[in-house]
Enzyme design. Structure first.
Site, short mmCIF file in Angstrom:
data_model
loop_
_atom_site.label_atom_id
_atom_site.label_comp_id
_atom_site.label_asym_id
_atom_site.label_seq_id
_atom_site.Cartn_x
_atom_site.Cartn_y
_atom_site.Cartn_z
N ASP A 14 -13.77 -25.34 -2.74
CA ASP A 14 -12.90 -26.37 -2.21
C ASP A 14 -13.42 -27.68 -2.81
O ASP A 14 -14.53 -27.73 -3.36
CB ASP A 14 -13.01 -26.38 -0.68
CG ASP A 14 -11.96 -27.26 -0.02
OD1 ASP A 14 -11.13 -27.84 -0.75
OD2 ASP A 14 -11.98 -27.37 1.21
N ASP A 16 -12.85 -31.36 -1.27
CA ASP A 16 -13.29 -32.32 -0.26
C ASP A 16 -14.20 -31.64 0.76
O ASP A 16 -13.86 -30.61 1.32
CB ASP A 16 -12.08 -32.91 0.47
CG ASP A 16 -12.10 -34.43 0.45
OD1 ASP A 16 -13.21 -34.98 0.47
OD2 ASP A 16 -11.02 -35.04 0.42
#
Length: 232
Positions: A14, A16
């Site tokens: 991922d 963020d």
């Protein structure tokens, strides 16, 4: 738990909360949008919006339904994140601990026949590219953004597509995600960078670490070895 070693064909990250922290920028963007949508509760939004596509957040919290307006407002929101700075001039988007050393190892994977890592983000490609550049994180060859899937996280689609582009089966990679990764049938490593332990545990990841500084990786002939130095 310490000294755990995982073997994977590829790593799917991922963005963020894993590679970058854009909290300051996101808060600034929502504060800006409150001027146009005065009924929104910024703190309530922040507790539930992480990892959700911008278009979905704006639809859910601002009540925007028109596709053209939604697209334009999503662009305005992400531009606001990039332009927002905290007090003292520090960028609203910064690289998280442990990322630099992992990226240095991953950099050599560019010479291998199959991709060993990918980014699977709920952000648009334009915004994610800008955020990575600001934070000093390399843009991967395999890059799954919000516009690449019909259903974003927590649905498994981003990680399933990322795994496919890396040429591996989803059960054979170790993404740094939770619900979406679990839904894809993979081993998940969750970071305590943006959510409380209680929130993370509720998503039932396989492992929980403080941040990527608690892990290290090594490239192998067939994939990647991930060592968890200390679980949180």
């Amino acid at each position: 738990m310490a000294g755990t070693t995982l073997h994977a064909d590829a790593l799917l990250f991922d963005m963020d909360g894993t590679l970058v922290d854009s909290t300051a920028g996101v808060v600034g963007a929502w504060e800006l949008f409150r001027k146009s949508y005065p009924t929104i509760d910024v703190q309530d939004i922040l507790s539930s919006s992480h990892g959700v596509r911008t278009v979905d957040n704006l639809k859910n919290h601002c009540g925007i339904e028109d596709p053209q307006i939604l697209e334009a407002e999503a662009l305005r929101f992400e531009e606001a994140i990039v332009s927002t700075s905290t007090e003292g001039g520090r960028s609203g988007i910064v690289q998280l601990p442990g990322v630099k050393s992992i990226m240095e190892v991953i950099a050599s994977s560019r010479f291998l026949p199959n991709p060993r890592w990918a980014l699977c983000t709920s952000a648009t490609r334009a915004y994610a590219s800008s955020a990575l550049k600001i934070a000093g994180v390399p843009v991967p060859d395999v890059f799954v953004a919000s516009e690449d899937v019909t259903k974003g996280k927590p649905f498994p689609d981003p990680y399933l597509l990322g795994a496919s582009k890396c040429g591996v089966k989803p059960e054979n990679y170790a993404p740094s995600g939770v619900r979406s990764g679990r839904a894809a049938g993979s081993t998940t490593i969750a970071l305590l960078t943006t959510h409380s332990r209680e929130q993370i545990e509720a998503a039932q990841p396989d492992f929980i670490v403080k941040d990527l500084s608690s892990t290290s990786i090594q490239l192998t002939e067939t994939g990647v070895t991930v060592s968890i130095k200390e679980a949180a």
